[in-house]
Write an enzyme that holds these catalytic residues in place. Structure first.
Site, PDB file in Angstrom:
ATOM      1  N   GLY A  56      17.986 -48.339 -33.247  1.00  0.00           N
ATOM      2  CA  GLY A  56      17.431 -47.538 -33.780  1.00  0.00           C
ATOM      3  C   GLY A  56      17.678 -47.551 -35.366  1.00  0.00           C
ATOM      4  O   GLY A  56      16.875 -46.970 -36.312  1.00  0.00           O
ATOM      5  N   ASP A 112      20.261 -43.598 -36.419  1.00  0.00           N
ATOM      6  CA  ASP A 112      18.972 -43.004 -36.618  1.00  0.00           C
ATOM      7  C   ASP A 112      18.793 -41.666 -36.578  1.00  0.00           C
ATOM      8  O   ASP A 112      18.470 -40.828 -37.670  1.00  0.00           O
ATOM      9  CB  ASP A 112      17.965 -43.725 -35.705  1.00  0.00           C
ATOM     10  N   ASP A 115      22.264 -36.462 -31.755  1.00  0.00           N
ATOM     11  CA  ASP A 115      21.671 -35.783 -30.608  1.00  0.00           C
ATOM     12  C   ASP A 115      22.623 -35.265 -30.313  1.00  0.00           C
ATOM     13  O   ASP A 115      23.329 -33.875 -30.538  1.00  0.00           O
ATOM     14  CB  ASP A 115      20.685 -36.540 -29.852  1.00  0.00           C
ATOM     15  N   GLY A 117      25.539 -36.216 -29.482  1.00  0.00           N
ATOM     16  CA  GLY A 117      26.912 -36.635 -30.252  1.00  0.00           C
ATOM     17  C   GLY A 117      27.620 -37.623 -29.570  1.00  0.00           C
ATOM     18  O   GLY A 117      28.670 -38.029 -29.903  1.00  0.00           O
ATOM     19  N   THR A 119      27.033 -40.862 -28.780  1.00  0.00           N
ATOM     20  CA  THR A 119      27.025 -42.172 -29.362  1.00  0.00           C
ATOM     21  C   THR A 119      28.010 -42.244 -30.741  1.00  0.00           C
ATOM     22  O   THR A 119      28.730 -42.931 -30.758  1.00  0.00           O
ATOM     23  CB  THR A 119      25.736 -42.657 -30.124  1.00  0.00           C
ATOM     24  N   LEU A 120      27.592 -41.165 -31.729  1.00  0.00           N
ATOM     25  CA  LEU A 120      28.664 -41.083 -32.869  1.00  0.00           C
ATOM     26  C   LEU A 120      30.018 -41.013 -32.663  1.00  0.00           C
ATOM     27  O   LEU A 120      30.886 -41.544 -33.268  1.00  0.00           O
ATOM     28  CB  LEU A 120      27.911 -40.270 -34.136  1.00  0.00           C
ATOM     29  N   LYS A 143      19.624 -33.659 -34.910  1.00  0.00           N
ATOM     30  CA  LYS A 143      18.652 -32.781 -34.348  1.00  0.00           C
ATOM     31  C   LYS A 143      19.487 -31.525 -33.970  1.00  0.00           C
ATOM     32  O   LYS A 143      20.505 -31.527 -33.601  1.00  0.00           O
ATOM     33  CB  LYS A 143      18.296 -33.639 -32.973  1.00  0.00           C
ATOM     34  N   ASP A 171      12.450 -45.480 -31.083  1.00  0.00           N
ATOM     35  CA  ASP A 171      11.533 -46.173 -30.042  1.00  0.00           C
ATOM     36  C   ASP A 171      11.322 -45.044 -29.007  1.00  0.00           C
ATOM     37  O   ASP A 171      12.160 -44.177 -28.838  1.00  0.00           O
ATOM     38  CB  ASP A 171      12.187 -47.376 -29.456  1.00  0.00           C
ATOM     39  N   ARG A 177       8.820 -48.436 -33.177  1.00  0.00           N
ATOM     40  CA  ARG A 177       9.816 -48.631 -34.134  1.00  0.00           C
ATOM     41  C   ARG A 177       8.963 -49.061 -35.558  1.00  0.00           C
ATOM     42  O   ARG A 177       9.634 -48.456 -36.446  1.00  0.00           O
ATOM     43  CB  ARG A 177      10.837 -49.534 -33.909  1.00  0.00           C
TER      44      ARG A 177
END
Ligand code: 5GP
Ligand code: MG
Length: 188
Positions: A56, A112, A115, A117, A119-120, A143, A171, A177
């Site tokens: 992303g 990207d 949301d 959290g 992932t980060l 978001k 995506d 994308r």
């Protein structure tokens, strides 16, 4: 379940203006760090490393690094969270290895969208284990939803409401994308 494109939330002019601003701000902040440690941003090899989260972040990072006139390198990381046609977060899992040469360097994680959290938070925890000189988190979209993990952002392009969006790298089932703007996806 059929989904179709909804409304344009952020058009390309706004995206590009904001990406330029963030690129300048980030360059300034990194140059200050490098100056403080006595290195020269222009020719200090491999002090600054961008870590985009695939797939992303590719469009955002590609545009943004071109606003950063400094020596930097890139290490990609792959995290999956929205497999296939799901638009719900299912946690985060690292796919493949994390680059192991981040210690002592100035790291900028680029995604990207923030949301839940998952992932980060995961990427941050794993990178901190390597003791970087600094670690910054940069996303295009923030978001506004209750987080599963609190993540402090250093740079965020835009706040958006709790809607599923595509375009500018984001995506749905692998598509959209390449749209130049951020567009909502609606259930038909
Ligand atoms: P988190 O782990 O914070 O829930 O989600 C982050 C990841 O989920 C992002 O890197 C992105 O891939 C995906 N994601 C979250 N919200 C959206 C959205 O509205 N649209 C798309 N296309 N992906 C999203
Ligand atoms: Mg992602």
């Amino acid at each position: 379940m059929v989904r179709r494109l909804g409304k344009v939330l952020i058009d390309r002019q706004r995206i590009h203006a904001r990406v330029r601003e963030i690129g300048r701000q980030l360059s300034q902040d990194l140059e200050n760090d490098l100056r403080a440690e006595g290195t020269d941003a222009a020719d200090s090899p491999d002090r600054v490393v961008m870590v985009p989260i695939l797939t992303g972040a590719i469009v955002f990072v590609a545009d943004r690094i071109r606003e950063m006139p400094m020596k930097l390198s890139m290490r990609m990381v792959t995290v999956s969270s929205y497999p296939g046609q799901s638009t719900m977060s299912r946690g985060a899992a690292l796919r493949g290895a994390l680059p192991q040469d981040l210690g002592g360097r100035h790291i900028v994680v680029v995604d990207d969208i923030l949301d839940s959290g998952h992932t980060l938070a995961l990427v941050k925890e794993l990178i901190l284990e390597q003791n970087p000189a600094s670690l910054r988190m940069c996303v295009l979209l923030d978001k506004k939803v209750p987080r599963k993990h609190e993540v402090t952002l250093n740079y965020a392009g835009f706040e958006i409401p709790d809607e599923f969006v595509v375009g500018y790298g984001l995506d749905y089932d692998g598509y959209y994308r390449n749209l130049p703007e951020i567009v909502t996806l609606e259930l038909e």
